[in-house]
Scaffold this motif. Structure first.
Motif, mmCIF file in Angstrom:
data_model
loop_
_atom_site.group_PDB
_atom_site.id
_atom_site.type_symbol
_atom_site.label_atom_id
_atom_site.label_comp_id
_atom_site.label_asym_id
_atom_site.label_seq_id
_atom_site.Cartn_x
_atom_site.Cartn_y
_atom_site.Cartn_z
ATOM 1 N N ARG A 1 0.849 -1.188 0.000
ATOM 2 C CA ARG A 1 0.000 0.000 0.000
ATOM 3 C C ARG A 1 0.878 1.229 0.000
ATOM 4 O O ARG A 1 1.772 1.369 0.850
ATOM 5 C CB ARG A 1 -0.892 -0.015 1.239
ATOM 6 N N GLU A 2 0.621 2.108 -0.971
ATOM 7 C CA GLU A 2 1.362 3.365 -1.028
ATOM 8 C C GLU A 2 1.055 4.193 0.220
ATOM 9 O O GLU A 2 -0.033 4.100 0.796
ATOM 10 C CB GLU A 2 0.943 4.131 -2.294
ATOM 11 N N ARG A 3 2.022 4.968 0.669
ATOM 12 C CA ARG A 3 1.890 5.705 1.923
ATOM 13 C C ARG A 3 0.598 6.527 1.962
ATOM 14 O O ARG A 3 -0.096 6.562 2.975
ATOM 15 C CB ARG A 3 3.099 6.622 2.122
ATOM 16 N N ALA A 4 0.261 7.179 0.878
ATOM 17 C CA ALA A 4 -0.944 8.005 0.846
ATOM 18 C C ALA A 4 -2.208 7.181 0.621
ATOM 19 O O ALA A 4 -3.317 7.714 0.658
ATOM 20 C CB ALA A 4 -0.821 9.065 -0.257
ATOM 21 N N GLY A 5 -2.073 5.890 0.372
ATOM 22 C CA GLY A 5 -3.224 5.024 0.183
ATOM 23 C C GLY A 5 -3.863 5.105 -1.181
ATOM 24 O O GLY A 5 -4.938 4.549 -1.398
ATOM 25 N N ARG A 6 -3.208 5.792 -2.132
ATOM 26 C CA ARG A 6 -3.811 5.947 -3.464
ATOM 27 C C ARG A 6 -3.659 4.696 -4.311
ATOM 28 O O ARG A 6 -4.480 4.443 -5.196
ATOM 29 C CB ARG A 6 -3.182 7.146 -4.169
ATOM 30 N N ARG B 1 -2.762 0.398 -4.330
ATOM 31 C CA ARG B 1 -2.600 -0.846 -3.582
ATOM 32 C C ARG B 1 -2.490 -1.990 -4.583
ATOM 33 O O ARG B 1 -3.183 -2.017 -5.597
ATOM 34 C CB ARG B 1 -3.794 -1.095 -2.654
ATOM 35 N N VAL B 2 -1.629 -2.933 -4.262
ATOM 36 C CA VAL B 2 -1.472 -4.103 -5.119
ATOM 37 C C VAL B 2 -1.303 -5.312 -4.210
ATOM 38 O O VAL B 2 -0.723 -5.216 -3.119
ATOM 39 C CB VAL B 2 -0.266 -3.946 -6.076
ATOM 40 N N ALA B 3 -1.825 -6.459 -4.621
ATOM 41 C CA ALA B 3 -1.740 -7.659 -3.793
ATOM 42 C C ALA B 3 -1.659 -8.897 -4.669
ATOM 43 O O ALA B 3 -2.296 -8.973 -5.731
ATOM 44 C CB ALA B 3 -2.943 -7.762 -2.859
ATOM 45 N N ARG C 1 -4.408 -8.475 -7.812
ATOM 46 C CA ARG C 1 -5.376 -7.381 -7.822
ATOM 47 C C ARG C 1 -4.652 -6.052 -7.647
ATOM 48 O O ARG C 1 -3.623 -5.964 -6.980
ATOM 49 C CB ARG C 1 -6.434 -7.553 -6.738
ATOM 50 N N LEU C 2 -5.214 -5.021 -8.242
ATOM 51 C CA LEU C 2 -4.671 -3.670 -8.192
ATOM 52 C C LEU C 2 -5.819 -2.708 -7.961
ATOM 53 O O LEU C 2 -6.855 -2.786 -8.644
ATOM 54 C CB LEU C 2 -3.955 -3.334 -9.501
ATOM 55 N N ALA D 1 -8.493 -3.509 -10.835
ATOM 56 C CA ALA D 1 -8.284 -4.533 -11.861
ATOM 57 C C ALA D 1 -7.915 -5.822 -11.139
ATOM 58 O O ALA D 1 -7.184 -5.810 -10.140
ATOM 59 C CB ALA D 1 -7.171 -4.139 -12.832
ATOM 60 N N ARG D 2 -8.416 -6.927 -11.629
ATOM 61 C CA ARG D 2 -8.158 -8.228 -11.006
ATOM 62 C C ARG D 2 -7.927 -9.267 -12.092
ATOM 63 O O ARG D 2 -8.656 -9.296 -13.095
ATOM 64 C CB ARG D 2 -9.341 -8.629 -10.122
#
Length: 668
Positions: free
Chosen positions: A572-577, A579-581, A610-611, A626-627
């Motif tokens: 997770r990017e610091r600002a929460g904009r 996310r990728v898993a 997922r993104l 996107a998944r």
């Protein structure tokens, strides 16, 4: 932040301090990067639970908890489903996970093990959905998504507070052409939740839900040979000489239509001196028409009930609960007492799936009856919490009555009644070894009466099965809950369940399934859940299950994998904009029938990616996802139909498939 749960003790407790195996899926796991069509999307991350998307929306998800519910021919049984405190399971124990509104989900609590028994009949596990309440300024939100196999979904919602009234409203439409042949589906859902907080300290909640599925196609199961040739294919009807390549599903036009509405009201009131009172009531209607893959048009009327199921069900119920907390011996004593009541009445008819020259059309009447199920369950639970020790004891008495009034007597009169009852005790203890480590143990007895679906057919094709008895089980569990270095949370449990009179499939063919009582079964297993913050924006989730579920003769229970696992590495990017898993899912092989002689569905391992992204501009919040599932394009069997008499056990799962979505939210 501590995760708060209510399912085990019926009052708010930190999950870390509850002597039970309980997991919570929060809003982010349920909503972010998901289509929010099936509860299995997020339930995969829970140990002890197997939640399979059957790629068949006519039969709903296949969910089992520690092996309970694995044999269900359709829907969910053996597991109690609840939404906002209102039962989503019918009085006979059968439920439909499709009624869960995932777009408005705030969290899902999954309770397993001995504590489930305090919910009475069919409580091998409890899955409880809590939806969002309307808070703050009004907000409008809309989302749209699409994916493989002609899948799309649109959703509109509104929430907020106006003149002291909290409101949360939602409406959605989902469609898919289906991965398997003859598996198209369209689902429409609606949800409304109103909350009023009273000056007296009370709270009134009104919840209403609706689900509509028109002509949802049923692809049926496939034999091993057919699935190996083409995982999407349906089984060819070898008796169809006019169209030798037509499938059974196509010839009989197997399908189901569902129209379900339910509304409930809950009043919670603090009475002073640590005393609370909660009253709830609900009512609903469920209409189903299902066309199955057989017809008795050319046999004597006395032999079968036909290939079309048509019922109109009215149901209602309620609960009264009293709770008081006092100080005792340097600790807190919480006493809870209540009573639940439920009743359903089915106007049920059966017809031949044949009319004139055509199948897939309602033909002659073969069944006409009223089915009435009622249950009354008083319960009590006492909990004492000290500085280091916690003790809980509970007792519930379940009484269930099933009555049949048969109006179609040319094939014999199946009128009659059954009564099942059982008192289920619970005991648990927790010891706080240190502030970051709790140890616990619990034990209980369980009770699982046959559902209406399991009673409808006797072995050999006869009528109502009055010979079925309830399954009775004894559960024990021991576990630990630990927090390591403030960044890692570990929950682990070992358990054993011994069951007598286990309800098993006797024969299954063309959508009709009969059941019998088996001897004794045993379930031994272990579960582990681990959540960790790894630093630099990385986090992980691991859920592992090992389960040995066997009959007395050593054969494995069908539909239950020996092991299954979920693992996730997220950033997770610091600002929460951004996310990728990366997700990994694995399952052991699954037998499809009691003898274990037929070929088992092989085990499998999958990788998903997922993104998600989010941007804010003034009052607007925009999000995208996107998944990509099954990255390696594995060919595997996602679920099995237990005990199918024609050996059409296997339900193929998709290879590599994708989904894209976007949403917009405006806060006034």
């Amino acid at each position: 932040m501590p995760t708060v749960v209510v399912s085990a003790t019926r009052t708010e407790r930190a999950s870390f301090d509850v002597p039970a195996a309980i997991d919570v899926l929060d809003t982010e796991r349920i909503r972010e990067g998901q289509l929010r069509i099936n509860a299995s999307e997020s339930l995969a991350a829970v140990p002890g639970l197997v939640a399979q998307n059957r790629q068949n929306y006519a039969q709903d998800l296949q969910i089992s908890s520690r092996g309970f519910g694995a044999r269900s021919a359709f829907g969910v049984r053996g597991i109690r489903l609840i939404t906002d405190g209102i039962p989503a399971s019918m009085p006979d124990g059968q439920g439909q996970a499709a009624t869960f509104n995932l777009d408005m989900a705030d969290r899902i609590e999954v309770l397993r093990g001995p504590f489930s028994a305090i919910y009475g009949n069919h409580s091998g596990g409890v899955i409880q959905l809590f939806t969002r309440e309307g808070l703050g300024r009004p907000t409008l939100e809309s989302s749209a998504s699409s994916g493989s196999d002609g899948t799309y979904k649109v959703d509109f919602s509104a929430q907020g507070t106006a003149s002291g009234l909290g409101y949360a409203l939602d409406s959605s439409r989902f469609h898919t052409d289906g991965y398997r042949d003859h598996s198209a589906a369209t689902r429409e859902q609606a949800h409304a939740k109103l909350t009023i907080r009273l000056d007296s300290g009370g709270k009134f909640t009104l919840v209403a839900n609706g689900l509509r599925q028109k002509d949802t196609q049923d692809p049926l199961g496939a034999t091993w040979t057919t699935w190996s040739r083409d995982p999407r294919a349906g089984e060819i009807d070898n008796t169809d000489t006019a169209s030798p390549k037509r499938t059974l599903a196509a010839r009989y036009d197997t399908r189901k239509s569902i129209d379900h509405q339910q509304a409930g009201a809950i009043w919670e009131q603090a009475l002073g001196s640590g005393t609370k009172l909660q009253l709830s009531a609900y009512a609903g209607n469920r209409q189903v028409i299902q066309y199955q893959a057989f017809s008795r048009a050319f046999q004597a009327p006395a032999t079968q009930s036909g290939g079309v199921v048509d019922f109109d069900r009215d149901f209602h119920g309620g609960e009264a609960r009293w709770q008081r907390e006092v100080t005792l011996n340097g600790g807190k004593l919480t006493a809870t007492a209540g009573i639940e009541y439920a009743r359903s009445v089915d106007d049920r008819k059966g017809y031949e799936n044949f009319n004139g020259p055509a199948f897939g059309v309602k033909g002659r009447l073969r069944r006409d009856e009223d089915d009435i199920v009622s249950s009354v369950d008083p319960y009590a639970q006492v909990e004492w919490r000290g500085e280091r020790w916690q003790f809980i004891a509970g007792l519930r008495h379940s009484h269930m009555r099933v009555a049949v009034d048969d109006r179609f007597t040319s094939n014999g009169d199946d009128s009659g009644a059954l009564r099942y009852s059982k008192t289920t005790p619970l005991a648990a203890v927790l010891y706080r070894l240190k502030p970051t480590l709790n140890l616990y143990a619990s034990a209980a007895e369980g009770f699982e009466a046959p559902t209406l679906n399991e009673l409808f057919y006797s072995p050999g094709g006869g009528g109502f099965n009055f010979g079925l008895s309830p399954a009775r089980s004894k559960h024990v569990e021991a576990g630990l809950k630990s927090v390591l270095a403030h960044d890692v949370r570990v929950d682990a449990a070992v358990f054993e369940v011994r069951t007598s009179g286990e309800l098993l499939v006797d024969a299954a063919s063309g959508g009709r399934t009969s059941y019998r009582n088996a001897g004794r079964t045993q379930r031994k297993g272990a579960e582990l859940a681990l959540d960790a913050a790894l630093g630099a924006g990385f986090s992980s989730r691991v859920a592992l299950t090992s389960l040995r579920a066997t009959f007395d003769n050593g054969a494995r229970l069908p539909g239950v994998p020996r092991a299954n696992a979920f693992a996730e590495l997220a950033w997770r990017e610091r600002a929460g904009r951004w996310r990728v898993a990366l997700e990994a899912i694995a399952s052991g092989k699954v037998y499809a029938e009691d003898s274990n002689q037929e070929r088992a569905a092989p085990g499998y391992g999958l990788l998903n990616l997922r993104l998600t992204a989010a941007q804010e501009a003034g009052a607007w919040r925009i999000s995208e996802f996107a998944r990509l599932n099954n990255l390696a394009d594995k060919q595997y069997i996602g679920s099995v139909i237990v005990g199918d008499a024609n050996k059409r056990f296997y339900e193929g799962a998709p290879g590599r498939h994708w989904a894209l979505g976007a949403g917009a939210q405006y806060r006034f």
